[in-house]
Design a protein around this motif. Structure first.
Motif, PDB file in Angstrom:
ATOM      1  N   CYS A  10       0.833  -1.197   0.000  1.00  0.00           N
ATOM      2  CA  CYS A  10       0.000   0.000   0.000  1.00  0.00           C
ATOM      3  C   CYS A  10       0.878   1.260   0.000  1.00  0.00           C
ATOM      4  O   CYS A  10       0.583   2.233  -0.695  1.00  0.00           O
ATOM      5  CB  CYS A  10      -0.902  -0.034   1.233  1.00  0.00           C
ATOM      6  SG  CYS A  10      -2.369   0.930   1.003  1.00  0.00           S
ATOM      7  N   THR A  48       0.531   3.815  -3.030  1.00  0.00           N
ATOM      8  CA  THR A  48      -0.212   5.058  -2.759  1.00  0.00           C
ATOM      9  C   THR A  48       0.650   6.139  -2.113  1.00  0.00           C
ATOM     10  O   THR A  48       0.207   7.273  -2.004  1.00  0.00           O
ATOM     11  CB  THR A  48      -1.397   4.787  -1.800  1.00  0.00           C
ATOM     12  OG1 THR A  48      -0.882   4.503  -0.494  1.00  0.00           O
ATOM     13  CG2 THR A  48      -2.259   3.624  -2.269  1.00  0.00           C
ATOM     14  N   CYS A 107       1.278   6.221   0.991  1.00  0.00           N
ATOM     15  CA  CYS A 107       0.797   6.471   2.361  1.00  0.00           C
ATOM     16  C   CYS A 107       1.938   6.231   3.357  1.00  0.00           C
ATOM     17  O   CYS A 107       2.874   5.495   3.068  1.00  0.00           O
ATOM     18  CB  CYS A 107      -0.426   5.610   2.680  1.00  0.00           C
ATOM     19  SG  CYS A 107      -0.042   3.886   2.875  1.00  0.00           S
ATOM     20  N   LEU A 150      -7.577   5.348   3.606  1.00  0.00           N
ATOM     21  CA  LEU A 150      -7.647   5.391   2.140  1.00  0.00           C
ATOM     22  C   LEU A 150      -8.509   4.238   1.624  1.00  0.00           C
ATOM     23  O   LEU A 150      -9.391   4.429   0.783  1.00  0.00           O
ATOM     24  CB  LEU A 150      -6.241   5.221   1.555  1.00  0.00           C
ATOM     25  CG  LEU A 150      -5.442   6.450   1.140  1.00  0.00           C
ATOM     26  CD1 LEU A 150      -4.087   6.011   0.605  1.00  0.00           C
ATOM     27  CD2 LEU A 150      -6.197   7.256   0.075  1.00  0.00           C
ATOM     28  N   SER A 209      -7.474   5.178  -8.720  1.00  0.00           N
ATOM     29  CA  SER A 209      -7.171   6.167  -7.673  1.00  0.00           C
ATOM     30  C   SER A 209      -6.369   5.501  -6.547  1.00  0.00           C
ATOM     31  O   SER A 209      -6.353   4.267  -6.418  1.00  0.00           O
ATOM     32  CB  SER A 209      -8.462   6.755  -7.109  1.00  0.00           C
ATOM     33  OG  SER A 209      -9.125   5.761  -6.342  1.00  0.00           O
ATOM     34  N   LYS A 210      -5.757   6.325  -5.716  1.00  0.00           N
ATOM     35  CA  LYS A 210      -4.992   5.794  -4.581  1.00  0.00           C
ATOM     36  C   LYS A 210      -5.897   4.993  -3.655  1.00  0.00           C
ATOM     37  O   LYS A 210      -5.516   3.943  -3.138  1.00  0.00           O
ATOM     38  CB  LYS A 210      -4.351   6.949  -3.794  1.00  0.00           C
ATOM     39  CG  LYS A 210      -3.165   7.547  -4.506  1.00  0.00           C
ATOM     40  CD  LYS A 210      -2.489   8.589  -3.653  1.00  0.00           C
ATOM     41  CE  LYS A 210      -1.264   9.106  -4.387  1.00  0.00           C
ATOM     42  NZ  LYS A 210      -0.495  10.051  -3.606  1.00  0.00           N
ATOM     43  N   SER A 211      -7.097   5.524  -3.445  1.00  0.00           N
ATOM     44  CA  SER A 211      -7.995   4.820  -2.520  1.00  0.00           C
ATOM     45  C   SER A 211      -8.439   3.470  -3.105  1.00  0.00           C
ATOM     46  O   SER A 211      -8.538   2.476  -2.376  1.00  0.00           O
ATOM     47  CB  SER A 211      -9.188   5.692  -2.139  1.00  0.00           C
ATOM     48  OG  SER A 211      -9.819   6.183  -3.280  1.00  0.00           O
ATOM     49  N   ALA A 250      -5.559   1.151  -2.553  1.00  0.00           N
ATOM     50  CA  ALA A 250      -5.446   0.750  -1.145  1.00  0.00           C
ATOM     51  C   ALA A 250      -6.511  -0.306  -0.824  1.00  0.00           C
ATOM     52  O   ALA A 250      -6.223  -1.321  -0.176  1.00  0.00           O
ATOM     53  CB  ALA A 250      -5.622   1.971  -0.241  1.00  0.00           C
TER      54      ALA A 250
END
Ligand SMILES: Nc1ncnc2c1ncn2[C@@H]1O[C@H](COP(=O)(O)OP(=O)(O)OP(=O)(O)O)[C@@H](O)[C@H]1O
Ligand SMILES: CC(C)(CO)[C@@H](O)C(=O)NCCC(=O)O
Length: 417
Positions: free
Chosen positions: A242, A246, A248, A257, A305-307, A310
């Protein structure tokens, strides 16, 4: 996700089935305070501190300053430095331990901060109180020399899986509320609810400990279990992947996320392949056919998207663990599967996924169970071992204690995978 070899362990049967049966063979004398149990894992170190609440006036008078300072420091803060946290909501009051009554405190910090922790122990003059400290987890081996050199403390080592089982039993029996619960209707966001589960007769059960990696234990009684499998695709994999995908920085951020994302943008579903269900083998169109399978398309990669990434990482890791756990449960003929470990911290997404997967794929014959003190059982079991064996401060340990303390655990067989 290679399966690793299984090994079976038998512990001396306790003399009775009292709630504190796991510590019935206590020392005739009590180890000196402070009482700690420490589990040094691949990602997080868990520290359990027993704060006595029944201190007599005489004891107070005799209490050395260092001990008072340590107690005050631990109990009056909920954050230590930048990364240490006391999980106040997990605190257990009026707990009996070693003939005393007190509060059990639950503290954690990243194992990568171990050098800073050792510095702190030095600054607080810990070695004036004890020559050794009880520790479990891989870090009890890894950091042994550093403890010895930097703070003149020996690590009195215990096996992490023995500790896990003993700690689980103690906390479940002593939690005045319900320690164990399951998710009812986990797949229905509106109706889903957390329901207490009576765990007084827990055996046999499968314990799936999701830490950095995953250990799977078949537990037949309080004193007999085997590690039937494991997988390297665990909580560390989720956070590692992750972070790569992303950017994060923390576990909390990764989970936040994921809670906003949609994994079906990333994964290829059965319906993406069949246009609907694969009915012959009961695979609905919503089933993931290929985790991250949509990412072979440049176009889909551009819109990911990043979310979403994740969420897909979380779903992939969780489903894989659920699938291995289910196979182990079938192989062992076990119905109750208890998921623990800090991967489940603030992570209801994974808990509900596991609950649904276990129920759905077993046609309702298996149950996914969860425990409130999810990542702390190893440290708790380690504290119980302190009560059972003491430290070398009483002069009972040999000088060459480089081996794990195993007085009550007998390895009886190695079963091939
Ligand atoms: N604050 C946090 N920081 C890092 N990881 C966290 C945090 N909270 C939850 N986690 C998750 O918990 C996992 C670690 O769980 P746990 O503490 O049970 O295992 P461990 O003892 O460190 O690992 P192992 O048993 O494999 O040595 C991490 O890999 C991550 O997925
Ligand atoms: C190595 C341990 C036991 C350390 O806690 C854990 O991370 C784990 O079980 N990893 C999975 C190893 C495997 O069985 O593939």
């Amino acid at each position: 996700m290679a399966a690793t070899s299984a090994s079976e362990c038998v512990r001396d049967e306790p003399d009775n089935d009292s709630p504190t049966a796991s510590v019935t063979r206590e020392l005739p004398f009590k180890p000196p305070m402070p009482w700690f149990g420490m589990d040094i894992g691949g990602s997080l170190t868990k520290l359990i501190y027993f704060e006595p609440k029944d201190i007599t006036d005489e004891e107070k008078e005799q209490e050395v300053e260092t001990l008072r300072v340590i107690r005050k420091y631990l109990t009056s803060n909920t954050a230590y430095g930048k990364t240490g946290v006391r999980d106040e909501q997990l605190e257990m009051c009026d707990m009996p331990l070693g003939g005393r009554i007190g509060t059990i405190h639950f503290i954690r910090f990243p194992s990568s901060e171990m050098t800073a922790f050792i510095e702190l122990a030095k600054a607080k003059n810990f070695s004036s109180l004890a020559k050794s400290i009880c520790a479990t987890g891989g870090g009890a081996y890894k950091f042994e020399d550093e403890f010895k050199k930097q703070v003149h403390l020996r690590l009195h080592k215990f096996d992490e899986l023995d500790c896990l089982i003993q700690g689980m039993q103690y906390i479940d029996r002593h939690n005045p509320g319900f320690e164990c619960y399951y998710w009812k209707q986990p797949n229905e966001p509106e109706q889903c609810e957390k329901v207490p589960f009576d765990f007084r007769n827990p055996y046999p059960c499968l314990i799936v400990n999701i830490g950095s990696g995953v250990s799977i234990l078949a537990v037949y009684s309080a004193t007999k279990y085997s590690r039937v499998s494991g997988t390297s695709l665990g909580g560390g994999t989720f956070l590692g992947l992750c972070s790569l995908l992303t950017g994060c920085e923390t576990f909390e951020e990764a989970i936040e996320l994921a809670s906003l994302g949609d994994s079906t943008n990333i994964d290829k579903l059965v319906r993406d392949i069949y246009g609907g269900d694969y009915g012959r083998f009961n695979l609905s169109g919503d089933t993931v056919a290929s985790s991250f399978g949509n990412m072979i398309s440049q176009e889909r990669r551009k819109t990911a998207s990043k979310s979403d990434l994740a969420r897909a990482t979380l779903v992939t890791i969780t489903n894989n663990i659920g699938s291995i756990a289910r196979m182990c449960a079938i192989q062992q003929g076990i119905q109750n599967v208890v998921f623990v470990g800090n991967f489940l911290r603030v992570n209801t997404i994974s808990m509900k996924l596991l609950a649904h997967a276990m129920d759905f794929w077993s046609q309702g014959t298996m149950k996914a169970l969860f425990l409130e003190h999810e990542g702390y059982f190893g440290a708790m079991g380690c504290l119980l071992e302190l009560m059972r064996t003491g430290t070398d401060d009483e002069g009972i340990m040999s000088d060459e204690d480089s081996e794990t303390e195993e007085t009550s655990v007998e390895t009886v067989s190695i079963i091939p995978p």
